[in-house]
Design a protein around this motif. Structure first.
Motif, PDB file in Angstrom:
ATOM      1  N   ILE A 100       0.847  -1.101   0.065  1.00  0.00           N
ATOM      2  CA  ILE A 100       0.051  -0.083   0.092  1.00  0.00           C
ATOM      3  C   ILE A 100       0.853   1.200  -0.107  1.00  0.00           C
ATOM      4  O   ILE A 100       1.900   1.132   0.667  1.00  0.00           O
ATOM      5  N   GLU A 101       0.383   2.219  -0.721  1.00  0.00           N
ATOM      6  CA  GLU A 101       1.271   3.524  -0.846  1.00  0.00           C
ATOM      7  C   GLU A 101       0.215   4.591   0.147  1.00  0.00           C
ATOM      8  O   GLU A 101      -1.030   4.229   0.047  1.00  0.00           O
ATOM      9  N   THR A 102       0.750   5.579   0.479  1.00  0.00           N
ATOM     10  CA  THR A 102      -0.084   6.693   1.171  1.00  0.00           C
ATOM     11  C   THR A 102       0.012   8.028   0.711  1.00  0.00           C
ATOM     12  O   THR A 102       0.760   8.904   1.626  1.00  0.00           O
ATOM     13  N   PRO A 103      -0.266   8.146  -0.518  1.00  0.00           N
ATOM     14  CA  PRO A 103       0.130   9.881  -0.990  1.00  0.00           C
ATOM     15  C   PRO A 103      -0.849  10.738  -0.234  1.00  0.00           C
ATOM     16  O   PRO A 103      -1.752  10.519   0.193  1.00  0.00           O
ATOM     17  N   PRO A 104      -0.130  11.979   0.088  1.00  0.00           N
ATOM     18  CA  PRO A 104      -1.110  12.910   0.702  1.00  0.00           C
ATOM     19  C   PRO A 104      -2.049  13.514  -0.062  1.00  0.00           C
ATOM     20  O   PRO A 104      -1.829  13.745  -1.264  1.00  0.00           O
ATOM     21  N   GLY A 105      -2.965  14.153   0.426  1.00  0.00           N
ATOM     22  CA  GLY A 105      -3.828  14.849  -0.516  1.00  0.00           C
ATOM     23  C   GLY A 105      -4.605  16.082   0.450  1.00  0.00           C
ATOM     24  O   GLY A 105      -4.988  15.727   1.588  1.00  0.00           O
ATOM     25  N   LEU A 106      -4.431  17.163  -0.033  1.00  0.00           N
ATOM     26  CA  LEU A 106      -4.648  18.447   0.851  1.00  0.00           C
ATOM     27  C   LEU A 106      -6.118  19.071   0.182  1.00  0.00           C
ATOM     28  O   LEU A 106      -6.297  18.881  -0.937  1.00  0.00           O
ATOM     29  N   ILE A 107      -6.912  19.237   1.008  1.00  0.00           N
ATOM     30  CA  ILE A 107      -8.155  19.603   0.778  1.00  0.00           C
ATOM     31  C   ILE A 107      -8.441  21.086   1.667  1.00  0.00           C
ATOM     32  O   ILE A 107      -8.440  21.077   2.922  1.00  0.00           O
TER      33      ILE A 107
ATOM     34  N   ALA B 106      -8.950  13.601  -4.838  1.00  0.00           N
ATOM     35  CA  ALA B 106      -8.282  13.023  -3.896  1.00  0.00           C
ATOM     36  C   ALA B 106      -7.294  13.907  -3.030  1.00  0.00           C
ATOM     37  O   ALA B 106      -6.931  13.457  -1.975  1.00  0.00           O
ATOM     38  N   GLY B 107      -7.409  15.079  -3.417  1.00  0.00           N
ATOM     39  CA  GLY B 107      -6.752  16.150  -2.651  1.00  0.00           C
ATOM     40  C   GLY B 107      -5.740  16.668  -3.391  1.00  0.00           C
ATOM     41  O   GLY B 107      -5.126  15.915  -4.577  1.00  0.00           O
ATOM     42  N   SER B 108      -5.031  17.821  -3.069  1.00  0.00           N
ATOM     43  CA  SER B 108      -3.900  18.388  -3.849  1.00  0.00           C
ATOM     44  C   SER B 108      -2.624  17.959  -3.133  1.00  0.00           C
ATOM     45  O   SER B 108      -2.604  17.445  -2.001  1.00  0.00           O
ATOM     46  N   ASP B 109      -1.465  17.828  -4.029  1.00  0.00           N
ATOM     47  CA  ASP B 109      -0.272  17.894  -3.370  1.00  0.00           C
ATOM     48  C   ASP B 109       0.107  19.213  -2.536  1.00  0.00           C
ATOM     49  O   ASP B 109       0.248  20.212  -3.035  1.00  0.00           O
ATOM     50  N   PRO B 110       0.132  18.636  -1.231  1.00  0.00           N
ATOM     51  CA  PRO B 110       0.509  19.845  -0.382  1.00  0.00           C
ATOM     52  C   PRO B 110       1.677  20.828  -0.466  1.00  0.00           C
ATOM     53  O   PRO B 110       1.963  21.770  -0.053  1.00  0.00           O
TER      54      PRO B 110
ATOM     55  N   THR C 144      -0.004  26.329  -0.170  1.00  0.00           N
ATOM     56  CA  THR C 144      -0.670  25.645  -1.220  1.00  0.00           C
ATOM     57  C   THR C 144      -2.256  25.739  -0.768  1.00  0.00           C
ATOM     58  O   THR C 144      -3.175  25.982  -1.876  1.00  0.00           O
ATOM     59  N   ALA C 145      -2.738  25.528   0.428  1.00  0.00           N
ATOM     60  CA  ALA C 145      -4.099  25.656   0.665  1.00  0.00           C
ATOM     61  C   ALA C 145      -4.770  27.141   0.396  1.00  0.00           C
ATOM     62  O   ALA C 145      -5.793  27.252  -0.292  1.00  0.00           O
ATOM     63  N   ARG C 146      -3.759  28.383   0.721  1.00  0.00           N
ATOM     64  CA  ARG C 146      -4.483  29.775   0.299  1.00  0.00           C
ATOM     65  C   ARG C 146      -4.626  29.652  -1.156  1.00  0.00           C
ATOM     66  O   ARG C 146      -5.593  30.588  -1.587  1.00  0.00           O
ATOM     67  N   GLU C 147      -3.526  29.292  -2.045  1.00  0.00           N
ATOM     68  CA  GLU C 147      -3.545  29.522  -3.430  1.00  0.00           C
ATOM     69  C   GLU C 147      -5.205  28.683  -3.790  1.00  0.00           C
ATOM     70  O   GLU C 147      -5.671  29.249  -4.798  1.00  0.00           O
TER      71      GLU C 147
ATOM     72  N   HIS D 134      -7.526  23.937   6.527  1.00  0.00           N
ATOM     73  CA  HIS D 134      -7.320  22.812   5.418  1.00  0.00           C
ATOM     74  C   HIS D 134      -6.887  21.438   6.069  1.00  0.00           C
ATOM     75  O   HIS D 134      -6.455  21.508   7.235  1.00  0.00           O
ATOM     76  N   THR D 135      -6.980  20.403   5.280  1.00  0.00           N
ATOM     77  CA  THR D 135      -6.699  19.054   5.969  1.00  0.00           C
ATOM     78  C   THR D 135      -5.696  18.420   4.808  1.00  0.00           C
ATOM     79  O   THR D 135      -5.903  18.686   3.780  1.00  0.00           O
ATOM     80  N   VAL D 136      -4.763  17.603   5.592  1.00  0.00           N
ATOM     81  CA  VAL D 136      -4.027  16.804   4.733  1.00  0.00           C
ATOM     82  C   VAL D 136      -4.288  15.285   5.050  1.00  0.00           C
ATOM     83  O   VAL D 136      -4.102  14.834   5.992  1.00  0.00           O
TER      84      VAL D 136
END
Length: 357
Positions: free
Chosen positions: A214-221, A257-261, A268-271, A291-293
């Motif tokens: 399993i991979e666990t890529p981050p996602g920013l929302i 799935a969220g943004s690359d933080p 990143t969240a503000r943009e 924002h959440t990651v």
């Protein structure tokens, strides 16, 4: 179904909650163990889109379509479940790929409508720049993920399940069979253990020598303050996926799935929030809240791991990225397999055995 089997479910996110609810309803004695509380870790950070969309093979599409139907069945059995069949408007692909996707999925029976700018503006009248070409699927929806997981767990408890706050330190194995779990509060026996712990699943499985690839890529929302209604449903624009929650927050990522933080998640969240605000008419007073990651539990081939661990009796694994869409079907199918030994054909491609251990 058996009325006596003792089952421990590790994980209280949407997948674990669904499995626990279905098992309890079928008569099993269920204990849910989680150190993160109801809703789990990945579930609160989910975009929570229920769909059978995007570039998946038909065999996976069929599982997802079934899961969408199981959401409706689940909502009938548990009134008040926080769901909205709000539809999804998408133009986050080049026109030729969008057309190919629409043609393929329409041939499979997915209710795709091709729309122009005028129709897009009817669907989402607050878009500043409606797309010249998009696709719309009216049957897609969203869940409010934490509220849905909590509702399932609360009803499971009402029917006799236990929900414990504890961390699982190891699986307990006796003569090649899983006999329970060791926790921060001591040893707990069980006839079957279900690992539905998302990003925590590999470490738990590793305690008995099982590798979960399993991979666990981050996602920013990003999440706005609650606001007046601006969006009717899901919007998948280029590098900007948005929806409005039941409490009025507009949430967004550069992908569902969220943004690359990036190196500076705050920036990143503000943009991203600024891009979201600029895309919506009437959003002048929309305010950023937080924002959440989230870290998405994603098997390395992109498809779920659902089923018993071969060669290890008493252990069932349910780990996937598309947990929100798949949860009600996984709960139903896992229950049938755990209690009756019946594996649904739709799960055939998704056993752990497809990976070399």
């Amino acid at each position: 179904m058996s009325s006596a089997k003792e089952v421990i479910v590790i994980g209280a996110g949407i997948v674990g909650a669904s499995i626990a609810w279905h098992l309890t309803k079928a008569g099993a004695r269920v204990t849910v163990i989680s150190d993160s509380g109801a809703g789990g870790v990945a579930t609160p950070n989910s975009f929570a889109w229920i769909n059978a969309s995007w570039g998946n093979p038909e065999i996976y599409f069929r599982l997802r379509i079934r899961a969408m139907a199981e959401w409706k069945r689940l909502a009938n059995e548990l009134p008040g479940l926080p769901l909205a069949w709000c539809g999804g408007l998408c133009w986050d692909l080049p026109a030729d790929r969008l057309e190919a996707y629409a043609a393929e999925h329409a041939s499979w029976g997915y209710g795709i409508e091709r729309v122009d700018a005028g129709r897009a503006a009817q669907i989402e009248p607050n878009l500043v720049e409606p797309p010249e070409f998009a696709v719309y699927v009216a049957e897609e929806g969203v869940a409010e993920p934490v509220a849905a997981a909590k509702a399932l767990l609360a009803d499971a408890e009402r029917q006799g399940a236990r929900v414990l706050s504890s961390s699982v330190t190891a699986l307990v194995q006796t003569d090649g069979r899983i006999a329970g779990v060791d926790t921060s509060h001591g040893l707990m026996p069980a006839e079957e253990v279900v690992i539905a712990a998302g990003v925590g699943a590999p470490d738990i499985a590793a305690t008995v020598g099982i590798k979960l690839p399993i991979e666990t890529p981050p996602g920013l929302i990003v999440h706005s303050q609650p606001y007046k209604k601006l969006l009717n449903g899901l919007v998948h624009a280029e590098k900007l996926h948005m929806r409005q929650t039941a409490e009025g927050r507009i949430i967004a990522g550069s992908d569902f799935a969220g943004s690359d933080p990036g190196e500076n998640p705050d920036a990143t969240a503000r943009e991203l929030f600024a891009a979201m605000k600029a895309a919506l008419r009437g959003a002048d007073e929309l305010e950023f809240d937080f924002h959440t990651v989230g870290y998405r539990p994603t098997p390395i081939d992109g498809f779920p791991i659902i089923g018993r661990a071969e060669g290890t009796e008493g252990l069932y694994v349910a780990v996937m990225h598309s947990g929100i869409t798949l949860a009600p079907a996984v709960g139903l199918f896992a229950t049938r397999e755990i209690l009756d030994g019946e594996r649904d054909p739709l799960l055939r491609p998704y056993g752990l055995g497809r990976f070399a251990q």
